[in-house]
Design a protein around this motif. Structure first.
Motif, PDB file in Angstrom:
ATOM      1  N   THR A 121       0.849  -1.200   0.000  1.00  0.00           N
ATOM      2  CA  THR A 121       0.000   0.000   0.000  1.00  0.00           C
ATOM      3  C   THR A 121       0.878   1.240   0.000  1.00  0.00           C
ATOM      4  OG1 THR A 121      -0.113  -0.114   2.420  1.00  0.00           O
ATOM      5  CG2 THR A 121      -1.934  -1.108   1.185  1.00  0.00           C
ATOM      6  N   ASN A 122       0.396   2.272  -0.666  1.00  0.00           N
ATOM      7  CA  ASN A 122       1.146   3.534  -0.725  1.00  0.00           C
ATOM      8  C   ASN A 122       0.222   4.619  -1.293  1.00  0.00           C
ATOM      9  OD1 ASN A 122       3.293   5.374  -0.670  1.00  0.00           O
ATOM     10  ND2 ASN A 122       3.890   4.893  -2.764  1.00  0.00           N
ATOM     11  N   PRO A 123      -0.753   5.085  -0.490  1.00  0.00           N
ATOM     12  CA  PRO A 123      -1.747   6.028  -1.013  1.00  0.00           C
ATOM     13  C   PRO A 123      -1.130   7.336  -1.497  1.00  0.00           C
ATOM     14  CG  PRO A 123      -1.946   5.783   1.381  1.00  0.00           C
ATOM     15  CD  PRO A 123      -0.986   4.745   0.931  1.00  0.00           C
ATOM     16  N   ILE A 124      -1.756   7.908  -2.529  1.00  0.00           N
ATOM     17  CA  ILE A 124      -1.217   9.134  -3.133  1.00  0.00           C
ATOM     18  C   ILE A 124      -2.142  10.329  -2.926  1.00  0.00           C
ATOM     19  CG2 ILE A 124       0.233   7.980  -4.848  1.00  0.00           C
ATOM     20  CD1 ILE A 124      -2.038   8.340  -6.893  1.00  0.00           C
ATOM     21  N   ASN A 125      -3.183  10.157  -2.098  1.00  0.00           N
ATOM     22  CA  ASN A 125      -4.031  11.299  -1.750  1.00  0.00           C
ATOM     23  C   ASN A 125      -4.496  11.156  -0.294  1.00  0.00           C
ATOM     24  OD1 ASN A 125      -6.389   9.571  -1.779  1.00  0.00           O
ATOM     25  ND2 ASN A 125      -6.470   9.813  -4.001  1.00  0.00           N
ATOM     26  N   VAL A 126      -5.045  12.217   0.247  1.00  0.00           N
ATOM     27  CA  VAL A 126      -5.447  12.252   1.663  1.00  0.00           C
ATOM     28  C   VAL A 126      -6.542  11.221   1.944  1.00  0.00           C
ATOM     29  CG1 VAL A 126      -6.583  13.664   3.433  1.00  0.00           C
ATOM     30  CG2 VAL A 126      -4.736  14.634   2.049  1.00  0.00           C
ATOM     31  N   TYR A 127      -7.503  11.109   1.025  1.00  0.00           N
ATOM     32  CA  TYR A 127      -8.575  10.131   1.201  1.00  0.00           C
ATOM     33  C   TYR A 127      -7.989   8.729   1.377  1.00  0.00           C
ATOM     34  CZ  TYR A 127     -12.258   6.848  -0.161  1.00  0.00           C
ATOM     35  OH  TYR A 127     -13.111   5.779  -0.211  1.00  0.00           O
ATOM     36  N   GLY A 128      -7.079   8.330   0.477  1.00  0.00           N
ATOM     37  CA  GLY A 128      -6.442   7.018   0.554  1.00  0.00           C
ATOM     38  C   GLY A 128      -5.651   6.852   1.837  1.00  0.00           C
ATOM     39  N   GLU A 129      -4.949   7.903   2.259  1.00  0.00           N
ATOM     40  CA  GLU A 129      -4.188   7.867   3.513  1.00  0.00           C
ATOM     41  C   GLU A 129      -5.111   7.622   4.701  1.00  0.00           C
ATOM     42  OE1 GLU A 129      -2.159  11.586   3.751  1.00  0.00           O
ATOM     43  OE2 GLU A 129      -0.810  11.152   2.088  1.00  0.00           O
ATOM     44  N   SER A 130      -6.251   8.314   4.705  1.00  0.00           N
ATOM     45  CA  SER A 130      -7.185   8.192   5.829  1.00  0.00           C
ATOM     46  C   SER A 130      -7.811   6.804   5.871  1.00  0.00           C
ATOM     47  CB  SER A 130      -8.275   9.273   5.756  1.00  0.00           C
ATOM     48  OG  SER A 130      -9.173   9.052   4.676  1.00  0.00           O
ATOM     49  N   LYS A 131      -8.102   6.238   4.700  1.00  0.00           N
ATOM     50  CA  LYS A 131      -8.699   4.896   4.655  1.00  0.00           C
ATOM     51  C   LYS A 131      -7.677   3.829   5.065  1.00  0.00           C
ATOM     52  CE  LYS A 131     -12.367   3.878   3.327  1.00  0.00           C
ATOM     53  NZ  LYS A 131     -13.638   3.652   4.082  1.00  0.00           N
ATOM     54  N   LEU A 132      -6.429   3.994   4.663  1.00  0.00           N
ATOM     55  CA  LEU A 132      -5.394   3.049   5.071  1.00  0.00           C
ATOM     56  C   LEU A 132      -5.166   3.124   6.582  1.00  0.00           C
ATOM     57  CD1 LEU A 132      -3.274   0.923   4.411  1.00  0.00           C
ATOM     58  CD2 LEU A 132      -1.653   2.766   3.921  1.00  0.00           C
ATOM     59  N   ALA A 133      -5.156   4.336   7.122  1.00  0.00           N
ATOM     60  CA  ALA A 133      -5.013   4.501   8.576  1.00  0.00           C
ATOM     61  C   ALA A 133      -6.162   3.800   9.294  1.00  0.00           C
ATOM     62  CB  ALA A 133      -4.975   5.987   8.934  1.00  0.00           C
ATOM     63  N   GLY A 134      -7.360   3.866   8.709  1.00  0.00           N
ATOM     64  CA  GLY A 134      -8.523   3.181   9.278  1.00  0.00           C
ATOM     65  C   GLY A 134      -8.357   1.667   9.242  1.00  0.00           C
ATOM     66  N   GLU A 135      -7.836   1.141   8.147  1.00  0.00           N
ATOM     67  CA  GLU A 135      -7.580  -0.306   8.043  1.00  0.00           C
ATOM     68  C   GLU A 135      -6.628  -0.773   9.140  1.00  0.00           C
ATOM     69  OE1 GLU A 135      -7.685  -0.958   3.170  1.00  0.00           O
ATOM     70  OE2 GLU A 135      -6.040  -1.759   4.345  1.00  0.00           O
ATOM     71  N   ILE A 136      -5.526  -0.046   9.290  1.00  0.00           N
ATOM     72  CA  ILE A 136      -4.490  -0.426  10.257  1.00  0.00           C
ATOM     73  C   ILE A 136      -5.053  -0.391  11.682  1.00  0.00           C
ATOM     74  CG2 ILE A 136      -2.278   0.287  11.265  1.00  0.00           C
ATOM     75  CD1 ILE A 136      -1.580   1.332   8.360  1.00  0.00           C
ATOM     76  N   ALA A 137      -5.789   0.691  11.986  1.00  0.00           N
ATOM     77  CA  ALA A 137      -6.383   0.831  13.320  1.00  0.00           C
ATOM     78  C   ALA A 137      -7.425  -0.254  13.569  1.00  0.00           C
ATOM     79  CB  ALA A 137      -7.005   2.215  13.466  1.00  0.00           C
TER      80      ALA A 137
END
Length: 281
Positions: A121-137
């Motif tokens: 994973t390596n998101p390139i926008n804020v939306y993707g970053e926030s969703k990845l952070a949600g997955e990890i949490a």
């Protein structure tokens, strides 16, 4: 009787689940919109969950304004990360099950091969970053959760690419659509059924899964299929993303492998054209 809480009840996926719910009367369904489950207010969210006390949560609610997220980072992360962290903790502490919906935007689009659940994973926008952070949490707070990454979601309900194309093709003689972003659409009704099939299954295997319809296409090719099924006369041209700049970058390749979810839950996933046709019936 088990109680299923569906967040984001008025969105595309929540609306499709509400259509299917009557076929599954063995569950008590609670469809919560943003006033009943307030993902951007964590204190309120905690008390709302405690009041409902669900056995299963389908978390379909999210901050999904991809371009707006670039300037509303705090809000995007509150809804897509911190609220998920809280929901996952609640399900762990109350022995409830959670299906969390995520996105292909957790990827950067640089792959040239189909993406499985182990892809980097390596998101390139804020939306993707926030969703990845949600997955990890989510998996940290409750490792028994199921996360489903999906892509290009559309439905008869809500706002989406298909409905936008239908409107534009009736209003205009000619439109252009980007032809260098590759993936596969997801008919929300198919994903909703898959989620129910998982809880109806005799097994619960936690972790990350991918789900979209079968097929590998660009948004331009998707638009051509919409034109075909709608019988529109509008001329559709393909253009590179560089000619259609947006505040948030989009991954240029995000085709998801569905082999894991098909193998574990024995799902039959339709081709995108087969599902798209249903919207025009």
């Amino acid at each position: 009787m088990k109680k299923i809480l569906v967040t984001g009840a008025t969105g595309q996926l929540g609306s499709e689940l509400s259509v299917l719910a009557s076929s599954y009367p063995q569950y008590k369904w609670v469809f919560a919109d943003r006033t009943q489950i307030t993902l951007d207010n964590l204190e309120m969210l905690q008390s709302q969950l405690e009041a409902i006390r669900p056995n299963i949560i389908f978390n379909c609610g999210a901050y999904t304004a991809v371009d707006k997220a670039e300037s509303e980072k705090d809000l995007a992360f509150r809804v897509n990360h911190l609220a998920i962290e809280l929901i996952a903790r609640f399900t762990r502490e109350n022995n409830a099950r959670l299906i969390q919906i995520s996105t292909d935007y957790v990827f950067d689009g640089c792959s040239s091969i189909v993406l499985d659940e182990e892809a980097e994973t390596n998101p390139i926008n804020v939306y993707g970053e926030s969703k990845l952070a949600g997955e990890i949490a989510c998996l940290k707070e409750n490792p028994e959760s199921i996360i489903i990454r999906t892509s290009w979601v559309y439905s008869k309900f809500g706002n989406n690419f298909v409905k936008t194309m239908q409107r534009l093709m009736q209003e205009r003689d000619e439109i252009n659509v980007v032809n260098d972003q590759i993936g596969s659409p997801t008919y929300a009704a198919d994903l909703a059924q898959a989620m129910i099939d998982i809880i109806e299954s005799s097994k619960w295997i936690p972790g990350v899964y991918n789900y979209s319809n079968e097929g590998e296409i660009s948004w331009y090719e998707f638009a051509l299929s919409i034109k075909e099924f709608g019988g529109y006369n509008c001329k559709v041209g393909g253009i590179p993303s560089a000619l259609y700049p947006t505040p948030a970058k989009r991954p240029s390749f995000s085709l998801l492998s569905k082999e894991k979810i098909k193998a574990i839950y024995n799902l039959n996933i339709p081709n995108y054209k087969e599902s798209l046709k249903k919207m025009f019936v």
